[in-house]
Design an enzyme around this catalytic site. Structure first.
Site, PDB file in Angstrom:
ATOM      1  N   LYS A  83       0.850  -1.190   0.000  1.00 41.11           N
ATOM      2  CA  LYS A  83       0.000   0.000   0.000  1.00 41.11           C
ATOM      3  C   LYS A  83       0.886   1.239   0.000  1.00 41.11           C
ATOM      4  O   LYS A  83       1.769   1.376   0.860  1.00 41.11           O
ATOM      5  CB  LYS A  83      -0.863  -0.038   1.268  1.00 41.11           C
ATOM      6  CG  LYS A  83      -2.217   0.603   1.160  1.00 41.11           C
ATOM      7  CD  LYS A  83      -3.040   0.218   2.385  1.00 41.11           C
ATOM      8  CE  LYS A  83      -4.303   1.005   2.487  1.00 41.11           C
ATOM      9  NZ  LYS A  83      -4.997   0.741   3.753  1.00 41.11           N
TER      10      LYS A  83
HETATM   11  O1  G3P Z   1      -9.279   1.741   4.635  1.00 37.78           O
HETATM   12  C1  G3P Z   1      -9.038   3.006   5.113  1.00 37.78           C
HETATM   13  C2  G3P Z   1      -9.633   3.167   6.442  1.00 37.78           C
HETATM   14  O2  G3P Z   1      -8.916   2.462   7.400  1.00 37.78           O
HETATM   15  C3  G3P Z   1      -9.807   4.564   6.859  1.00 37.78           C
HETATM   16  O3  G3P Z   1     -10.985   4.577   7.555  1.00 37.78           O
HETATM   17  O4  G3P Z   1     -12.607   5.417   9.132  1.00 37.78           O
HETATM   18  O5  G3P Z   1     -10.164   5.931   9.439  1.00 37.78           O
HETATM   19  O6  G3P Z   1     -11.459   7.009   7.622  1.00 37.78           O
HETATM   20  P1  G3P Z   1     -11.317   5.819   8.481  1.00 37.78           P
END
Ligand code: G3P
Length: 217
Positions: A83
């Site tokens: 990634k």
């Molecule tokens: O896959 C990306 C994710 O982990 C981010 O999620 O909820 O931290 O924006 P969030």
């Protein structure tokens, strides 16, 4: 639609994996922090648990260092997707790492143009962050739809990995638009099974069953 689980908590991955709900796993530095585990160790453990791609994120900011980190992460297992962030250096790293035969997930995508560049650089997955766009009063789902249109217009085979999914509605909308993959926290995936009419119907069935006085076992 493929389901990736957005966590580095191995017990939660195992529960969903046993149900056949896990087509892959995504992690990031914040999720590694949350797990309290060593990145190399936990990534190896996850990659052994699931058959599909397991995203492990580089933390360098310069392309050369990203490439070195990516090569090291890719050596953990055959199903690692490296990634990289959607920066110019990240795109350079994507080009090199994908050219070497690695799966590459380009993350932190917030615009259709960024997604177009990632596809040109050979990304296996592009990760548009829905929830974080919603957080700033933009519509994350519009981005998924735009990327779907652009990729279909030109036949790019980069897979749209709807990320930062925070609700069952995000999951539903991403599926309706045709995101290839969604990555969601385990709690969101489990919540997709819930419906108040299911609960109400079951309650009635149980009450009526009790009145029959019968038993199946
Ligand atoms: O896959 C990306 C994710 O982990 C981010 O999620 O909820 O931290 O924006 P969030």
């Amino acid at each position: 639609m493929k389901f990736f689980v957005d966590t580095a908590e191995t017990d939660q991955i195992a529960e969903l994996n046993d149900l056949g709900m896990v087509d892959g796993v995504t992690t990031n530095p914040s999720l590694i922090l949350k797990s309290g585990r060593d990145i190399l160790e936990v990534t190896k453990e996850i990659a052994e648990m699931v058959e599909g791609p397991v995203s492990a994120e580089v933390v360098a900011l310069k392309a050369d260092e990203m490439i070195a980190e990516g090569r090291k992460l890719a050596k953990i297992a055959d199903n690692i997707a490296v990634k990289v962030p959607l920066t110019w250096d990240g795109l350079k790293a994507c080009k090199v790492l994908s050219g070497e035969g690695n799966m590459v997930n380009v993350t932190l995508c917030f615009s259709a143009n960024q997604a177009l560049l990632a596809a040109k650089a050979g990304a296996t997955f592009i990760s548009p962050f829905i929830g974080r766009l919603d957080d700033i009063n933009l519509d994350g789902m519009d981005l998924i739809a735009d990327i779907r249109t652009i990729y279909d217009n030109y036949g790019f085979d980069t897979q749209i990995l709807a990320a930062s999914i925070r609700s069952v509605n995000h999951a539903y909308q991403a599926a309706m638009i045709g995101a290839d993959v969604m990555t969601a926290p385990p709690a969101v995936i489990k919540k997709m099974a819930e419906h108040p009419l299911t609960d109400a119907g079951l309650e009635t069935f149980m009450a009526d069953w009790a009145k029959t006085g019968q038993q199946i076992l």
